[in-house]
Structures are given as C-alpha cells and as structure tokens.
Design a protein around this motif. Structure first.
Motif, PDB file in Angstrom:
ATOM      1  N   TYR A  72     -24.146   3.323  14.197  1.00 30.82           N
ATOM      2  CA  TYR A  72     -22.824   2.945  14.692  1.00 30.82           C
ATOM      3  C   TYR A  72     -21.796   4.017  14.330  1.00 30.82           C
ATOM      4  O   TYR A  72     -20.966   4.404  15.152  1.00 30.82           O
ATOM      5  N   ASN A  73     -21.878   4.481  13.085  1.00 32.21           N
ATOM      6  CA  ASN A  73     -20.922   5.481  12.624  1.00 32.21           C
ATOM      7  C   ASN A  73     -21.076   6.787  13.400  1.00 32.21           C
ATOM      8  O   ASN A  73     -20.079   7.412  13.789  1.00 32.21           O
ATOM      9  N   ALA A  74     -22.317   7.206  13.633  1.00 38.79           N
ATOM     10  CA  ALA A  74     -22.546   8.459  14.353  1.00 38.79           C
ATOM     11  C   ALA A  74     -22.132   8.363  15.812  1.00 38.79           C
ATOM     12  O   ALA A  74     -21.674   9.351  16.401  1.00 38.79           O
ATOM     13  N   THR A  75     -22.279   7.171  16.401  1.00 38.64           N
ATOM     14  CA  THR A  75     -22.010   7.017  17.832  1.00 38.64           C
ATOM     15  C   THR A  75     -20.542   6.760  18.124  1.00 38.64           C
ATOM     16  O   THR A  75     -19.946   7.387  19.015  1.00 38.64           O
ATOM     17  N   TYR A  76     -19.933   5.846  17.364  1.00 41.25           N
ATOM     18  CA  TYR A  76     -18.598   5.374  17.724  1.00 41.25           C
ATOM     19  C   TYR A  76     -17.472   6.031  16.934  1.00 41.25           C
ATOM     20  O   TYR A  76     -16.299   5.828  17.264  1.00 41.25           O
ATOM     21  N   ALA A  77     -17.805   6.809  15.897  1.00 39.01           N
ATOM     22  CA  ALA A  77     -16.742   7.540  15.198  1.00 39.01           C
ATOM     23  C   ALA A  77     -16.142   8.607  16.103  1.00 39.01           C
ATOM     24  O   ALA A  77     -14.945   8.908  16.022  1.00 39.01           O
ATOM     25  N   ILE A  78     -16.983   9.190  16.963  1.00 34.73           N
ATOM     26  CA  ILE A  78     -16.481  10.197  17.903  1.00 34.73           C
ATOM     27  C   ILE A  78     -15.472   9.572  18.864  1.00 34.73           C
ATOM     28  O   ILE A  78     -14.493  10.207  19.278  1.00 34.73           O
ATOM     29  N   GLN A  79     -15.713   8.297  19.201  1.00 37.61           N
ATOM     30  CA  GLN A  79     -14.806   7.593  20.103  1.00 37.61           C
ATOM     31  C   GLN A  79     -13.635   6.956  19.364  1.00 37.61           C
ATOM     32  O   GLN A  79     -12.873   6.191  19.969  1.00 37.61           O
ATOM     33  N   THR A  80     -13.542   7.236  18.072  1.00 35.17           N
ATOM     34  CA  THR A  80     -12.509   6.663  17.195  1.00 35.17           C
ATOM     35  C   THR A  80     -12.488   5.141  17.239  1.00 35.17           C
ATOM     36  O   THR A  80     -11.438   4.521  17.087  1.00 35.17           O
ATOM     37  N   ASP A  81     -13.666   4.541  17.454  1.00 34.38           N
ATOM     38  CA  ASP A  81     -13.750   3.073  17.459  1.00 34.38           C
ATOM     39  C   ASP A  81     -14.085   2.602  16.048  1.00 34.38           C
ATOM     40  O   ASP A  81     -15.128   2.003  15.793  1.00 34.38           O
ATOM     41  N   TYR A  82     -13.177   2.875  15.137  1.00 32.43           N
ATOM     42  CA  TYR A  82     -13.397   2.512  13.746  1.00 32.43           C
ATOM     43  C   TYR A  82     -13.398   1.005  13.515  1.00 32.43           C
ATOM     44  O   TYR A  82     -14.105   0.535  12.619  1.00 32.43           O
ATOM     45  N   PRO A  83     -12.641   0.201  14.255  1.00 39.18           N
ATOM     46  CA  PRO A  83     -12.751  -1.253  14.067  1.00 39.18           C
ATOM     47  C   PRO A  83     -14.171  -1.780  14.298  1.00 39.18           C
ATOM     48  O   PRO A  83     -14.622  -2.668  13.578  1.00 39.18           O
ATOM     49  N   LEU A  84     -14.896  -1.215  15.258  1.00 44.84           N
ATOM     50  CA  LEU A  84     -16.275  -1.636  15.502  1.00 44.84           C
ATOM     51  C   LEU A  84     -17.164  -1.277  14.319  1.00 44.84           C
ATOM     52  O   LEU A  84     -17.980  -2.094  13.867  1.00 44.84           O
ATOM     53  N   ILE A  85     -17.000  -0.065  13.799  1.00 43.44           N
ATOM     54  CA  ILE A  85     -17.804   0.361  12.649  1.00 43.44           C
ATOM     55  C   ILE A  85     -17.519  -0.506  11.435  1.00 43.44           C
ATOM     56  O   ILE A  85     -18.429  -0.924  10.713  1.00 43.44           O
ATOM     57  N   MET A  86     -16.247  -0.793  11.201  1.00 42.13           N
ATOM     58  CA  MET A  86     -15.882  -1.600  10.041  1.00 42.13           C
ATOM     59  C   MET A  86     -16.334  -3.049  10.192  1.00 42.13           C
ATOM     60  O   MET A  86     -16.704  -3.698   9.212  1.00 42.13           O
ATOM     61  N   ALA A  87     -16.341  -3.564  11.410  1.00 42.12           N
ATOM     62  CA  ALA A  87     -16.838  -4.920  11.631  1.00 42.12           C
ATOM     63  C   ALA A  87     -18.321  -5.007  11.291  1.00 42.12           C
ATOM     64  O   ALA A  87     -18.777  -5.971  10.647  1.00 42.12           O
ATOM     65  N   ALA A  88     -19.099  -4.008  11.709  1.00 44.94           N
ATOM     66  CA  ALA A  88     -20.517  -3.982  11.356  1.00 44.94           C
ATOM     67  C   ALA A  88     -20.709  -3.845   9.852  1.00 44.94           C
ATOM     68  O   ALA A  88     -21.615  -4.460   9.265  1.00 44.94           O
ATOM     69  N   SER A  89     -19.858  -3.067   9.199  1.00 42.13           N
ATOM     70  CA  SER A  89     -19.949  -2.903   7.747  1.00 42.13           C
ATOM     71  C   SER A  89     -19.627  -4.198   7.020  1.00 42.13           C
ATOM     72  O   SER A  89     -20.259  -4.530   6.008  1.00 42.13           O
ATOM     73  N   VAL A  90     -18.659  -4.949   7.524  1.00 43.86           N
ATOM     74  CA  VAL A  90     -18.332  -6.237   6.913  1.00 43.86           C
ATOM     75  C   VAL A  90     -19.509  -7.193   7.029  1.00 43.86           C
ATOM     76  O   VAL A  90     -19.848  -7.912   6.069  1.00 43.86           O
ATOM     77  N   VAL A  91     -20.165  -7.207   8.182  1.00 48.21           N
ATOM     78  CA  VAL A  91     -21.335  -8.076   8.368  1.00 48.21           C
ATOM     79  C   VAL A  91     -22.445  -7.698   7.389  1.00 48.21           C
ATOM     80  O   VAL A  91     -23.111  -8.569   6.817  1.00 48.21           O
ATOM     81  N   SER A  92     -22.641  -6.398   7.175  1.00 53.04           N
ATOM     82  CA  SER A  92     -23.684  -5.972   6.238  1.00 53.04           C
ATOM     83  C   SER A  92     -23.331  -6.320   4.798  1.00 53.04           C
ATOM     84  O   SER A  92     -24.216  -6.462   3.948  1.00 53.04           O
ATOM     85  N   LEU A  93     -22.052  -6.445   4.509  1.00 57.88           N
ATOM     86  CA  LEU A  93     -21.606  -6.757   3.151  1.00 57.88           C
ATOM     87  C   LEU A  93     -21.712  -8.243   2.834  1.00 57.88           C
ATOM     88  O   LEU A  93     -21.909  -8.620   1.665  1.00 57.88           O
ATOM     89  N   VAL A  94     -21.612  -9.096   3.843  1.00 58.39           N
ATOM     90  CA  VAL A  94     -21.544 -10.541   3.613  1.00 58.39           C
ATOM     91  C   VAL A  94     -22.741 -11.075   2.828  1.00 58.39           C
ATOM     92  O   VAL A  94     -22.558 -11.828   1.859  1.00 58.39           O
ATOM     93  N   PRO A  95     -24.009 -10.738   3.173  1.00 55.52           N
ATOM     94  CA  PRO A  95     -25.129 -11.278   2.390  1.00 55.52           C
ATOM     95  C   PRO A  95     -25.055 -10.915   0.916  1.00 55.52           C
ATOM     96  O   PRO A  95     -25.324 -11.756   0.050  1.00 55.52           O
ATOM     97  N   MET A  96     -24.691  -9.661   0.604  1.00 53.96           N
ATOM     98  CA  MET A  96     -24.597  -9.253  -0.789  1.00 53.96           C
ATOM     99  C   MET A  96     -23.455  -9.963  -1.500  1.00 53.96           C
ATOM    100  O   MET A  96     -23.564 -10.316  -2.678  1.00 53.96           O
TER     101      MET A  96
END
Length: 278
Positions: free
Chosen positions: A232-256
């Motif tokens: 996600y970071n490699a694909t959408y950082a170029i498009q400056t879609d940081y909200p999408l990257i951060m949303a995926a990161s939040v989902v990955s953080l929730v289980p921990m």
C-alpha cells in the motif's frame, strides 16, 4: 524531606508524561490522518482533529489490496508458531532446568550462543536451503523454524523454573510419574503465568515481523499483513493517498492493541518476573 520527595515525584511524573506524549502522538496522528481528506494531510498548521471526519478509506482498503488474506496469513503464522513453539520451548526449559543428562550445560550454552548470531548472516544460506526444497513463496519458512521453540523463551522459562525445588520432581518420580506426566501435571501449571506472558510477546513479534516475509513471499495471496501494508505504501504514497495508507496501518494495529489491553497484566508480570528471577 517531604518537600524534596514531592518535588522528585513531580519531576518524574512530568518526564513520564512527556515520554507518553511522544509515544502516543504518532499513533494519534496516524488515526487522524486516516480520517482526513487527502488535501488536509498537508494543511499548515497541521489539523489534529479533522472536520469533518472521512471514514470512506476504511471501506476502500478492502478493495485496493489483499488486506483480508494478509490478516488471515498473519494469524496462521502467528498462532501456529506461538502455540506449538511455546509447547516445545517449555519442554526444553524443563529439560535444561530439572533433568540430568550428558552435556546438558554445554548444549544450553551453545543454544544461548546462537543469540549472538545476527540474522543477516544466516539469511542467504537459509533462503537457499528453503529454495531447494520448494518452500519459497509459501508460509512454511515462517512457520516451521518457530515450531522448534524460541531461545529467549527457553532461557526465560529456565530461569523461572530455577525457583521450583528439585525435591518436587523427585517425589513425583518416586510416585511413578513419567517425565511428561511431571511436566503436564506439575511443571506447566506452575509456569503458566510466565508462559502466557512470553507467548503474548512472541505473538506480537511475529505479527509485526517484516524481514522474513519479505524474503520468502512473492504472491499477493500469500503475503502477510505487514507486506500488504508495505505494498500500500509503495503504491499509494506516490499518489499522496496517505489517508488510505494510514487506514490500513490502523487496521493492522487493532489486533495488537486488543491483545495488549486484554493481557497487559501478564506482560507487566513478565517484566517483573524477569527482573526477580534473572
């Protein structure tokens, strides 16, 4: 003395509060960025509380990449390794702590010495070995080595078992109990708090592991969650879609985060136990 003690307590509290701010601020920024509009991410001054909140990125992340399969693969690896690896680690700790056999201490020292070997030094030989047996691009290189135990857990549990008197083991042997019976009926119930704490910490380490998956996994459907987030970071950082990257990161953080909130007492106990037993 009372004034000095109060002053010291105030200074310590202020330092801890400052440290907590530095630790919590990145997490808060990650969440607020995930609910911002793309243009608001670069707003000056920065907006900590967006208005309005945009939650559509939490719907888009399931469509933009194999996030669900990444979560499933991470759970498969983490659960299988921690459950089986914890059993083998506790058995090894019991053997090194309470059983008498030839070369026990040299073998244990050799096992501890492996902690000094950096992973990059064995990374290429290990990859070549798994490549020859056809395990590359499967979850097996991430699962199988961990099934044989964790050196840190073995050392920790061995130190914990040192407080259990050997007379208890001898009495069970006189009563006719086998070694596995002694382990299952006496040893494991006594070390259960330490095992639980180490299992949780190991689970968190495997869940957040990035290096081993990036070496062995290529297919999108085989990737663990951390690799999916990296794509996600490699694909959408170029498009400056940081909200999408951060949303995926939040989902990955929730289980921990859920694991820590549920088992924080065991994690804190593990730190206290390691300080006392060590």
């Amino acid at each position: 003395m009372a004034i000095r003690r109060r002053t010291v307590n105030i200074v310590i509290f202020a330092l801890l509060l400052l440290g907590a701010v530095f630790m919590i601020a990145p997490l808060l920024w990650m969440f607020t960025t995930s609910v911002k509009d793309r243009l608001d991410v670069f707003a000056l001054p920065p907006k900590w509380i967006p208005n309005p909140f945009h939650f559509e990125k939490y719907r888009e992340i399931w469509e933009k990449g194999p996030l669900l399969s990444g979560i499933k693969n991470s759970f498969i690896v983490a659960i299988s390794v921690t459950v089986v690896g914890t059993l083998t680690s506790s058995l090894a700790a019991f053997a090194f702590s309470k059983l008498r056999f030839r070369f026990r201490d040299p073998i244990f020292l050799l096992l501890i010495a492996t902690l000094m070997i950096p992973y990059p030094s064995i990374m290429i030989p290990q990859f070549m070995m798994f490549s020859k047996i056809g395990w590359v691009d499967t979850l097996l290189p991430l699962i199988v080595p961990g099934l044989f135990g964790n050196v840190v857990m073995i050392f920790f549990l061995k130190q914990y078992l040192s407080s259990i008197p050997i007379a208890l083991i001898e009495a069970a042997k006189i009563d006719g109990s086998s070694y596995f019976g002694i382990y299952s009926r006496i040893i494991f119930p006594l070390i259960k708090p330490a095992v639980a704490a180490q299992l949780i910490l190991w689970f968190m380490a495997i869940w957040n592991d990035f290096l081993a998956p990036v070496i062995y996994l290529n297919s999108p459907e085989k990737m663990t969650l951390q690799l999916v987030i990296n794509n996600y970071n490699a694909t959408y950082a170029i498009q400056t879609d940081y909200p999408l990257i951060m949303a995926a990161s939040v989902v990955s953080l929730v289980p921990m985060l859920v694991v820590f909130l549920i088992f924080q007492r065991q994690i804190i106990e593990s730190v206290a136990i390691s300080g006392v037993k060590g």
